[in-house]
Motif scaffolding. Structure first.
Motif, short mmCIF file in Angstrom:
data_model
loop_
_atom_site.label_atom_id
_atom_site.label_comp_id
_atom_site.label_asym_id
_atom_site.label_seq_id
_atom_site.Cartn_x
_atom_site.Cartn_y
_atom_site.Cartn_z
N LEU A 34 7.40 15.36 11.35
CA LEU A 34 6.54 15.53 12.96
C LEU A 34 4.96 15.47 12.96
CD1 LEU A 34 9.07 17.46 14.80
CD2 LEU A 34 8.97 15.08 14.75
N GLY A 35 4.61 16.14 11.85
CA GLY A 35 2.99 16.20 11.78
C GLY A 35 2.34 14.90 11.41
N ALA A 36 3.29 14.11 10.32
CA ALA A 36 2.69 12.69 10.24
C ALA A 36 2.83 11.93 11.23
CB ALA A 36 3.77 12.33 8.93
N LEU A 37 3.94 11.90 12.08
CA LEU A 37 4.13 11.01 13.04
C LEU A 37 2.90 11.18 14.24
CD1 LEU A 37 5.61 9.18 14.84
CD2 LEU A 37 7.15 10.86 15.92
N ASP A 38 2.52 12.45 14.47
CA ASP A 38 1.60 12.72 15.39
C ASP A 38 0.18 12.26 14.95
OD1 ASP A 38 3.17 14.42 17.04
OD2 ASP A 38 2.52 16.16 16.26
N SER A 39 -0.05 12.32 13.51
CA SER A 39 -1.21 11.71 13.06
C SER A 39 -1.26 10.38 13.08
CB SER A 39 -1.12 12.46 11.41
OG SER A 39 -2.60 11.89 10.91
N TRP A 77 0.79 -1.19 -0.06
CA TRP A 77 0.16 -0.02 -0.06
C TRP A 77 0.89 1.17 0.02
CZ3 TRP A 77 -1.58 4.33 2.72
CH2 TRP A 77 -2.99 4.74 2.48
N GLN A 78 0.80 2.05 -1.11
CA GLN A 78 1.67 3.17 -1.19
C GLN A 78 0.96 4.42 -0.77
OE1 GLN A 78 2.85 4.31 -4.92
NE2 GLN A 78 4.30 6.01 -4.25
N GLY A 79 1.59 4.90 0.47
CA GLY A 79 1.13 6.23 1.02
C GLY A 79 1.91 6.50 2.24
N ASN A 80 1.49 7.52 2.72
CA ASN A 80 2.09 8.21 4.34
C ASN A 80 1.53 7.38 5.09
OD1 ASN A 80 2.75 9.77 6.42
ND2 ASN A 80 3.56 11.28 4.91
N PHE A 81 2.34 7.10 6.21
CA PHE A 81 1.78 6.24 7.46
C PHE A 81 0.93 7.15 8.29
CE2 PHE A 81 5.38 6.80 11.00
CZ PHE A 81 5.43 8.26 10.67
N ALA A 82 0.68 8.33 7.91
CA ALA A 82 -0.39 9.43 8.60
C ALA A 82 -1.62 9.17 8.04
CB ALA A 82 -0.15 10.88 8.27
N GLU A 83 -1.65 8.08 7.10
CA GLU A 83 -2.96 7.54 6.54
C GLU A 83 -3.14 6.19 6.77
OE1 GLU A 83 -3.01 9.53 2.07
OE2 GLU A 83 -1.02 8.39 2.33
N LEU A 84 -3.02 6.05 8.13
CA LEU A 84 -3.37 4.63 8.66
C LEU A 84 -4.78 4.30 8.73
CD1 LEU A 84 -1.04 4.00 11.77
CD2 LEU A 84 -1.18 2.68 9.86
N GLY A 85 -5.51 5.06 8.99
CA GLY A 85 -6.99 4.98 9.08
C GLY A 85 -7.65 4.74 7.55
#
Length: 314
Positions: A218-223, A77-85
């Motif tokens: 850091l924003g991506a990690l927080d998300s 799955w290609q994407g940022n881990f901020a898109e876990l949901g």
């Protein structure tokens, strides 16, 4: 040309031990990189197990497809881990993931590929984007940002005490010619910052800061941390590997919010009813001496682990 250096996964043994992967588990590696953790996780799964690998870097996704796409247990799955949901919803995995791993920050293959522009040691285009198809490159940002903003980013994300001096030098240098190469920027920073400890290049903190800003790391990690408990199954575990204090501080704070009631205050002397959603597992884990000898890049790594609690009756 990309580097062929062997990628060594950091804190592999402790992470696998903490995640307690069973043969039939649904497992997610949210930061695939070059798959060292993923392959080890897959080895613990049986025929009914399932592994989802996530990465925003097209080169990492291509590597995953070339090495894992033949395995029916694997979803890429290609994407940022901020898109876990979103990932969990698309794959029908919300609340069903048994083990989730996040290895935060830049990967060794990214650092070792001059064309990606992450490293001050080898000259290359000043890009630094983890997904080169999205967002603004480091060169483009440095070309337009105000001096005060550059100084703020270098200070906040690099914890660099010479941030103002470095920002001023960058602005003066770009007035003469565009800063488009990593070697250019490294030389500008080195002249502005002066000598540094023998084991650290003067541009280390500045490159880290600009990379974190360009990728909103850091924003991506927080998300990602905010969404992690929602995608886990009851009893599921989250393991987060970070590499510097800015990341680890956010992980620690997120875990505390999920596990502990907020402190009482004068306005609210008695904390309201609080049901923890998770519990921490063990203490902060750092690499053992043997791992440091085998992989010096692991020296700043640290691991924290969380377990989602089963929801009680309403």
């Amino acid at each position: 040309m990309a580097s062929n250096s062997q990628h060594v996964p950091v804190l592999l043994g402790p992470a696998l031990e903490a995640l307690m992967i069973e043969p039939d588990d649904r497992v997610v590696d949210a930061t695939y990189g070059r798959g060292g953790h993923s392959r080890a996780m897959l080895d613990r799964l049986g025929p009914q197990g399932r592994l989802v690998v996530i990465d925003q870097d097209p080169e990492a996704i291509e590597h995953a497809r070339s090495t894992l796409s033949g395995d029916e247990r694997v979803t890429i799955w290609q994407g940022n881990f901020a898109e876990l949901g979103r990932m969990a919803d698309e794959l029908g995995l919300r609340g069903r993931i048994d083990a989730l791993l996040m290895d935060v920050g830049v990967s060794s293959p990214q650092l070792d590929t001059p064309e990606r522009g992450f490293s001050f040691r080898d000259d290359g285009p000043l890009d630094m984007r983890m997904n080169p198809a999205r967002g603004e490159s480091a060169a483009d940002w440095l070309a337009r940002a105000e001096e005060a903003e550059i100084a703020r980013v270098i200070y906040e994300y690099g914890e660099e005490k010479f941030s103002r001096r470095i920002a001023r030098s960058i602005v003066m240098a770009r007035a003469e010619q565009p800063i488009e190469r990593t070697a250019q920027l490294a030389a500008i920073v080195a002249r502005a910052a002066g000598p540094s400890p023998a084991d650290r290049h003067p541009a280390t903190r500045t490159f880290q800061a600009i990379r974190i800003h360009v990728n909103d790391e850091l924003g991506a990690l927080d998300s990602a941390l905010e969404q992690a408990v929602d995608v886990l199954a009851p009893g599921g575990r989250l393991a987060v590997i970070s590499f510097h204090s800015l990341e680890d501080r956010r992980v620690k704070q997120a875990f505390k919010r999920l596990c502990s009631a907020p402190p009482a205050s004068r306005r609210l002397p008695v904390a309201p009813d609080f049901k923890p959603r998770a519990r921490t597992i063990g203490k902060l884990i750092r690499p053992a001496e043997a791992e440091l000898l085998a992989n010096p890049r692991a020296r700043s790594s640290r691991l924290r682990v969380l377990e989602k609690l089963a929801e009680g009756p309403a």
